[in-house]
Design an enzyme around this catalytic site. Sequence first.
Site, PDB file in Angstrom:
ATOM      1  N   HIS B  60       0.826  -1.209   0.000  1.00 35.69           N
ATOM      2  CA  HIS B  60       0.000   0.000   0.000  1.00 35.69           C
ATOM      3  C   HIS B  60       0.860   1.258   0.000  1.00 35.69           C
ATOM      4  O   HIS B  60       0.383   2.340   0.354  1.00 35.69           O
ATOM      5  CB  HIS B  60      -0.904   0.011   1.233  1.00 35.69           C
ATOM      6  CG  HIS B  60      -1.714  -1.224   1.402  1.00 35.69           C
ATOM      7  ND1 HIS B  60      -2.592  -1.657   0.434  1.00 35.69           N
ATOM      8  CD2 HIS B  60      -1.755  -2.144   2.394  1.00 35.69           C
ATOM      9  CE1 HIS B  60      -3.144  -2.794   0.846  1.00 35.69           C
ATOM     10  NE2 HIS B  60      -2.647  -3.111   2.017  1.00 35.69           N
ATOM     11  N   ASP B 113      -4.684  -7.424  11.405  1.00 36.97           N
ATOM     12  CA  ASP B 113      -4.050  -6.235  11.976  1.00 36.97           C
ATOM     13  C   ASP B 113      -4.635  -5.916  13.341  1.00 36.97           C
ATOM     14  O   ASP B 113      -3.922  -5.578  14.279  1.00 36.97           O
ATOM     15  CB  ASP B 113      -4.250  -5.033  11.035  1.00 36.97           C
ATOM     16  CG  ASP B 113      -3.522  -5.240   9.719  1.00 36.97           C
ATOM     17  OD1 ASP B 113      -2.329  -5.573   9.761  1.00 36.97           O
ATOM     18  OD2 ASP B 113      -4.151  -5.078   8.654  1.00 36.97           O
ATOM     19  N   HIS B 218      -6.804  -5.052  -0.906  1.00 41.27           N
ATOM     20  CA  HIS B 218      -5.973  -6.251  -1.013  1.00 41.27           C
ATOM     21  C   HIS B 218      -6.384  -7.069  -2.216  1.00 41.27           C
ATOM     22  O   HIS B 218      -6.161  -8.266  -2.272  1.00 41.27           O
ATOM     23  CB  HIS B 218      -6.086  -7.096   0.252  1.00 41.27           C
ATOM     24  CG  HIS B 218      -5.703  -6.353   1.469  1.00 41.27           C
ATOM     25  ND1 HIS B 218      -6.612  -5.757   2.294  1.00 41.27           N
ATOM     26  CD2 HIS B 218      -4.492  -6.061   1.972  1.00 41.27           C
ATOM     27  CE1 HIS B 218      -5.973  -5.141   3.272  1.00 41.27           C
ATOM     28  NE2 HIS B 218      -4.695  -5.300   3.101  1.00 41.27           N
ATOM     29  N   ASP B 385       6.054  10.364 -51.232  1.00 43.14           N
ATOM     30  CA  ASP B 385       5.165  11.516 -51.254  1.00 43.14           C
ATOM     31  C   ASP B 385       5.869  12.852 -51.433  1.00 43.14           C
ATOM     32  O   ASP B 385       5.238  13.904 -51.332  1.00 43.14           O
ATOM     33  CB  ASP B 385       4.294  11.553 -49.990  1.00 43.14           C
ATOM     34  CG  ASP B 385       5.118  11.798 -48.733  1.00 43.14           C
ATOM     35  OD1 ASP B 385       6.371  11.851 -48.826  1.00 43.14           O
ATOM     36  OD2 ASP B 385       4.515  11.948 -47.659  1.00 43.14           O
ATOM     37  N   SER B 427       6.713  17.522 -42.174  1.00 42.63           N
ATOM     38  CA  SER B 427       7.850  18.234 -41.603  1.00 42.63           C
ATOM     39  C   SER B 427       8.360  19.291 -42.570  1.00 42.63           C
ATOM     40  O   SER B 427       8.784  20.370 -42.156  1.00 42.63           O
ATOM     41  CB  SER B 427       8.986  17.263 -41.312  1.00 42.63           C
ATOM     42  OG  SER B 427       8.565  16.292 -40.405  1.00 42.63           O
ATOM     43  N   SER B 428       8.328  18.994 -43.883  1.00 42.53           N
ATOM     44  CA  SER B 428       8.927  19.913 -44.861  1.00 42.53           C
ATOM     45  C   SER B 428       8.251  21.276 -44.822  1.00 42.53           C
ATOM     46  O   SER B 428       8.917  22.310 -44.952  1.00 42.53           O
ATOM     47  CB  SER B 428       8.814  19.362 -46.286  1.00 42.53           C
ATOM     48  OG  SER B 428       8.621  17.981 -46.275  1.00 42.53           O
ATOM     49  N   GLY B 464      15.907  21.624 -37.556  1.00 38.91           N
ATOM     50  CA  GLY B 464      15.541  20.325 -38.123  1.00 38.91           C
ATOM     51  C   GLY B 464      16.545  19.248 -37.768  1.00 38.91           C
ATOM     52  O   GLY B 464      16.219  18.071 -37.728  1.00 38.91           O
ATOM     53  N   GLY B 530      14.457  15.425 -52.459  1.00 35.88           N
ATOM     54  CA  GLY B 530      14.441  16.837 -52.065  1.00 35.88           C
ATOM     55  C   GLY B 530      15.551  17.608 -52.752  1.00 35.88           C
ATOM     56  O   GLY B 530      15.349  18.728 -53.254  1.00 35.88           O
TER      57      GLY B 530
END
Lengths: 544, 544
Positions: B60, B113, B218, B385, B427-428, B464, B530
């Site tokens: 616990h 207990d 428990h 792409d 990202s570009s 970048g 690119g």
Amino acid sequence: MSQFFNEKARLVTESIDGLQRAAGNPATTTLDGYPHIKVICRTDHKSSRVALISGGGSGHEPSHAGYVGKGMLTAAVCGEVFASPSFDAVLAAILAVTGKAGCVLIVPNYTGDRLNFGLAAERARGLGKKVEMVIVGDDIAIPGLAQPRGVAGVLFVHKIAGYLAEKGASLEVVAAAARSVAAKVVSLGISLSSCTLPGAGREDRVPPGQAELGLGIHGEPGVDQIDFRGAKAVAEILCERLFKQVGKASSYALLLNNLGSTTLLEMGVLANEFLSAASGRKIKLVIGPGLLVTSLDMHGFSASLLPLSRDYAAALAAPVAPAAWPGARVPGKLRRWKLPTGIKSKSEKPSGNASMEQFLSKCCNLLIAMETELNTLDAKVGDGDTGSTVATGARSLKAHITTLPLANPARLLSSLSDLLGKSMGGSSGVLLAIMFAAASQAIESGETWARALQQGLARMKEIGGAKTGDRTMIDALEPALAALASGKPLAIAAVIAREAAEATASMQRAGAGRSTYVSAAKLTGIPDPGAVAVAKLLEGLAAV
Amino acid sequence: MSQFFNEKARLVTESIDGLQRAAGNPATTTLDGYPHIKVICRTDHKSSRVALISGGGSGHEPSHAGYVGKGMLTAAVCGEVFASPSFDAVLAAILAVTGKAGCVLIVPNYTGDRLNFGLAAERARGLGKKVEMVIVGDDIAIPGLAQPRGVAGVLFVHKIAGYLAEKGASLEVVAAAARSVAAKVVSLGISLSSCTLPGAGREDRVPPGQAELGLGIHGEPGVDQIDFRGAKAVAEILCERLFKQVGKASSYALLLNNLGSTTLLEMGVLANEFLSAASGRKIKLVIGPGLLVTSLDMHGFSASLLPLSRDYAAALAAPVAPAAWPGARVPGKLRRWKLPTGIKSKSEKPSGNASMEQFLSKCCNLLIAMETELNTLDAKVGDGDTGSTVATGARSLKAHITTLPLANPARLLSSLSDLLGKSMGGSSGVLLAIMFAAASQAIESGETWARALQQGLARMKEIGGAKTGDRTMIDALEPALAALASGKPLAIAAVIAREAAEATASMQRAGAGRSTYVSAAKLTGIPDPGAVAVAKLLEGLAAV
């Protein structure tokens, strides 16, 4: 797999709001740009101080929103779970908190974050703001990687740069310090599971017996899967790799980060391994273990090391406002206090008392003789062991009878408590031990046997929680002791106990013990075995 | 299922030691009684103060060892996972810390207990100690139960009794206050999973789409399995049941407890529901959300309510030494700062410039014409792409060309940054937006077009992370811009770009972008799309 949220689209904003409400902190606010712009800012930031802004995808809580406050971040920008915030959200944060002293963007190294923070920085510069950007790539999982990922080590940057900014250091000084810390900190993580993506579930990727070393905090697979050989082996592997990569220094700060669902028990074991290892001697400050930069509910952890200078140590140890920062502590040496004397009951010197010895022997014989009958009865309303438990206690007492301080009632009761607590087993043994211990104190203070036992019974009821009418031995014991205490002879007490024991047969609900799980229909007509034992004992004792 | 420990027999002791080491707290110690006696004590307790002792099974964490320290517990007694400590361990704790002021045992209500603490109390009394015992049963899951379980509400008892004890209140006062708090606090838990027992694993008990209401800490099954309908519904159910059971008051303290592996994201959503609900208005203090009384790695949480008096509020808000106590806070009202102006780029007033318009149109047409060729190339070394991304940006620019401030170079570059950041995607788009934004600032400060674009490119590289030689458009763009900046004509720059683009075909490893995932064998002989785009654009522009 269900999770505690409403709609996924509102998960992050509702969570930010909830944590803001619960934090009750008047010195933070959000920007009014939900759902797209999710920014938490300090409201007590002075424009003469350099602002510190960090952020990234959500799912790493308390990072980074939890670290907004005096001495750490000025603002945090939150994306959706594991997705970078957009550049205009970052720009909003910059414009909201950056004064004439400028700001430093602290960016954990992921492409999306770098690009969006980068573009926001350009825009903010175009609008006249002084902006520095520091990229943190502390992960050493993939050797020689040009763009290592940013993981939990980023907190060292937040803390040290935050300390300097709060002190009024210039933009150049704060940015240079942030870059320097970022260049020095190394981190490595290991996990035994992946994490549960909200609305998507968890990929069971790590086979049993394996661990993933060098995983990413977005659930990316680890670099290696290794055999898992326990906490010590894991700590050794991480220590070895981290100390190999980190710059040489005479002392280090260690940050132990729970990635999500590792229990505090486990984190404690891991902290023990790291801090007790040979290399652990060089660790002069420790942060955590704690949930610092999480990966949702991943079962794993990461360790980060920073070579310490005196300046770093002072900066790390300085108190801050954010509650999520656990503080940096000098690892403690283990201390052990000697056990107090008095735990072991003194073994009492035996003393003779022929009539007491005879009386106790008779009790034992009577109780041992009931074993089968009580077990049979208990099998109908419980788990069938009342007779055995009672007989075990009686056999143990019988075996030790000549070792007892029979001539001293208080010591005798205390010894009976010891003996039954140790040897009888089950709840009944402890309950009788409590009764005899309390009775011993009562007799010591001058009570009669019967009244002392009554007081013992009262304590047993208090601790055990059973009341009169709960279908236990108390139902017979209580009226019998009351009769004895009021001066009635044993034979009368035995009759009273028997009547009371028979009456338990009509009690339809047990209030304590195993019979609580048994239905009324099964209980009806069967008396409680404990109460029967009391009646039979008294009947046996009375029948001289 | 693996977990981060060594041997199960040493799990609890090693964890205690690790947390002690990491806490670096000189004011706590353990007793030298491992493995049987696992007790953590304050070393700065004064014998004139009432000692507070709690404990129970482990699993616990941070309960209860984490709450040992000034203002809360004097000692905690830890059992094995989910098992009560033995009475002699409790006795050791009592004897180690109890001075003339006596002690209060705070016992979460579980039979084991209660009995072991109860017997230890008797023994300690027999040894002359003043001992009071307070049993806490705050769980309202099972209505009408005589012995409700003790769960997270016990922390209210630790905190309020701890406050009084620290102030020097007498044993009677501290015990009475503890009993009073224990009688008033109510708690209820809900979970979406069971917990993983060390060395045993996790029972998959909760079916998908269901939640267990009223489970035990428990791993005991819940009282009901209910349909899970999200965080709001769950908070409503708990609020309704808790407010129905709790005593009427004008204000309450709420304790939100993470049972183990619930993410902080989820806990934030839950906090939002509890604090924004109608009944939430009566909550004047909140503790958590946090890992306070856990059930190993259970995916669930509990909520506890205590009717507040002025005294309770003061006691709960007082600072304490234990780091595990998260503090009690007055729930905050949500604040929202207005978004700063300047996030949206000012839409620049269009201005005419025929040659610039013609130049940009030509660029767009050239880039649109490359779409298929670039896609085909990219299919061999990336995800096919590049052509589409470039063409998308170009088409968007072409469509907006007459709306741009063509007569003002700085504003034009800034507008191009805006346009490509928004419309190009990937990202570009962001990288080009960064380049043009930085170039805008450079041209504003008096640089030539070529030098301004060079500075933009430098910033793009910085953000970048791609370097020269990493097989990106930079490999062609950088030498071409250098040629233009040194005064060479466009035709020469085009030749240089072409050569550089072709040279990428022999680079065997990509340092940035998707090609990093492609093997050297596949890359060899294919130029980077690119870089080819840059060369083709310059060639087209030069071929007037």
